[in-house]
Scaffold this active site. Structure first.
Site, short mmCIF file in Angstrom:
data_model
loop_
_atom_site.label_atom_id
_atom_site.label_comp_id
_atom_site.label_asym_id
_atom_site.label_seq_id
_atom_site.Cartn_x
_atom_site.Cartn_y
_atom_site.Cartn_z
N SER A 104 0.87 -1.18 0.00
CA SER A 104 0.00 0.00 0.00
C SER A 104 0.90 1.23 0.00
O SER A 104 1.47 1.60 1.03
CB SER A 104 -0.90 0.00 1.24
OG SER A 104 -1.66 1.18 1.29
N MET A 115 -11.20 6.05 -3.99
CA MET A 115 -12.09 6.44 -2.89
C MET A 115 -12.53 7.88 -3.14
O MET A 115 -12.18 8.81 -2.40
CB MET A 115 -11.37 6.29 -1.55
CG MET A 115 -11.14 4.84 -1.16
SD MET A 115 -10.18 4.66 0.37
CE MET A 115 -8.51 4.62 -0.32
N MET A 131 -12.69 -4.44 2.12
CA MET A 131 -12.07 -3.56 3.10
C MET A 131 -12.31 -4.13 4.49
O MET A 131 -13.45 -4.33 4.91
CB MET A 131 -12.64 -2.14 3.00
CG MET A 131 -12.46 -1.46 1.65
SD MET A 131 -10.71 -1.31 1.20
CE MET A 131 -10.09 -0.30 2.56
N ASP A 144 -3.80 4.33 -3.41
CA ASP A 144 -5.05 4.88 -2.87
C ASP A 144 -5.23 6.32 -3.31
O ASP A 144 -4.38 7.17 -3.03
CB ASP A 144 -5.04 4.81 -1.33
CG ASP A 144 -5.18 3.39 -0.81
OD1 ASP A 144 -6.17 2.72 -1.20
OD2 ASP A 144 -4.32 2.94 -0.04
N ASP A 169 -7.88 -5.68 2.14
CA ASP A 169 -7.12 -4.45 2.39
C ASP A 169 -7.51 -3.89 3.74
O ASP A 169 -8.67 -3.60 3.98
CB ASP A 169 -7.41 -3.43 1.28
CG ASP A 169 -6.66 -2.12 1.46
OD1 ASP A 169 -5.79 -2.03 2.34
OD2 ASP A 169 -6.95 -1.17 0.71
N HIS A 206 -7.14 2.40 -6.27
CA HIS A 206 -8.35 2.27 -5.45
C HIS A 206 -8.96 3.66 -5.34
O HIS A 206 -8.43 4.52 -4.64
CB HIS A 206 -7.96 1.70 -4.08
CG HIS A 206 -9.08 1.64 -3.11
ND1 HIS A 206 -8.87 1.44 -1.75
CD2 HIS A 206 -10.43 1.72 -3.26
CE1 HIS A 206 -10.03 1.42 -1.13
NE2 HIS A 206 -10.99 1.60 -2.02
N MET A 233 -7.75 9.45 -2.87
CA MET A 233 -8.83 9.93 -2.00
C MET A 233 -9.08 11.41 -2.25
O MET A 233 -8.13 12.18 -2.46
CB MET A 233 -8.48 9.70 -0.53
CG MET A 233 -8.34 8.25 -0.15
SD MET A 233 -7.88 8.02 1.59
CE MET A 233 -6.11 7.77 1.45
N HIS A 257 -0.22 -0.95 -4.91
CA HIS A 257 -1.60 -0.52 -4.64
C HIS A 257 -1.60 0.98 -4.34
O HIS A 257 -0.91 1.44 -3.42
CB HIS A 257 -2.14 -1.31 -3.44
CG HIS A 257 -3.53 -0.93 -3.04
ND1 HIS A 257 -4.64 -1.35 -3.73
CD2 HIS A 257 -3.99 -0.16 -2.02
CE1 HIS A 257 -5.73 -0.89 -3.15
NE2 HIS A 257 -5.36 -0.14 -2.12
#
Length: 216
Positions: free
Chosen positions: A8, A68, A137, A35, A175, A66, A37, A33
């Protein structure tokens, strides 16, 4: 079959991100990975496009994002052009999640859905025919360093149940607070991929290669 181990990257050292990727490459991770956001769908801001660009430039391995974020359908083309391999969306963040997932697949990118601890399997069942991955999640999304939510295991079991999974063609990843002990347990259940953060990989005394070899 080898399990998929994905660092991550929000937990990585951003002061020297390219070198972090080099060390993770040497450790033979499966991919990366990312993220993303927006401070709206989750109460935090995540990684930037420049971070993704650095990571993609320094590896030929799998890179997933990912999302979000609210209304992810507006940004699929952007991430496709950046060369990602998997795009995850949250069904709750999209007015027409089936259409967005189909758009992802039309761009020859693997489509995934990320499901929050409070999202039931029943609510996502209509989407399971058109996805490649489900990322469960095991913490509420948005922040690293949270505690694993044990009740999510029942949902993982349901998604992996032979009589259910045989109707579809997806892989289950997890995750959130994924420790070595969790990897051991969830691997036995049939989980195929693990996002690795501070519970198992980052901010440890051992080097990445030693840790990844131990996890494998």
């Amino acid at each position: 079959m080898d399990k998929i181990l994905l660092p991550s990257m929000m937990c990585a050292n951003f002061a020297d991100l390219a070198n972090e990727v080099k060390k993770l490459e040497d450790a033979n991770v499966s991919g990366y990975h990312i993220d993303i956001m927006d401070g709206q769908f989750v109460p935090n801001f995540g990684m930037g496009l420049q971070d993704l660009e650095v990571i993609r430039k320094n590896t030929k391995k799998l890179v997933d994002v990912h999302l979000m974020i609210d209304n992810p359908e507006k940004h699929i083309d952007l991430f496709a052009k950046m060369g990602v391999d998997i795009i995850y969306i949250h069904p709750e963040s999209d007015i027409h999640p089936a259409k967005t997932l189909q758009t992802i697949k039309q761009k020859n990118i693997k489509a995934g859905i990320a499901i929050n601890p409070g999202t039931s399997v029943e609510t996502i069942k209509p989407l399971l025919h058109i996805i490649d991955y489900i990322m469960v999640m095991t913490v509420n999304p948005g922040f690293a360093g949270q505690k694993y939510l044990d009740y999510v295991d029942y949902k993982i079991e349901e998604l992996l149940e032979d009589s259910f999974k045989s109707q579809f063609n997806y892989a289950v990843f997890v995750d959130g607070a994924i420790s070595p002990e969790r990897i051991d347990k969830l691997s036995t259940m049939g989980v195929e991929g693990f996002v690795l953060g501070t519970s198992s990989l980052f901010n440890k005394k051992k080097d990445y290669k030693t840790i990844i070899n131990g996890l494998r």
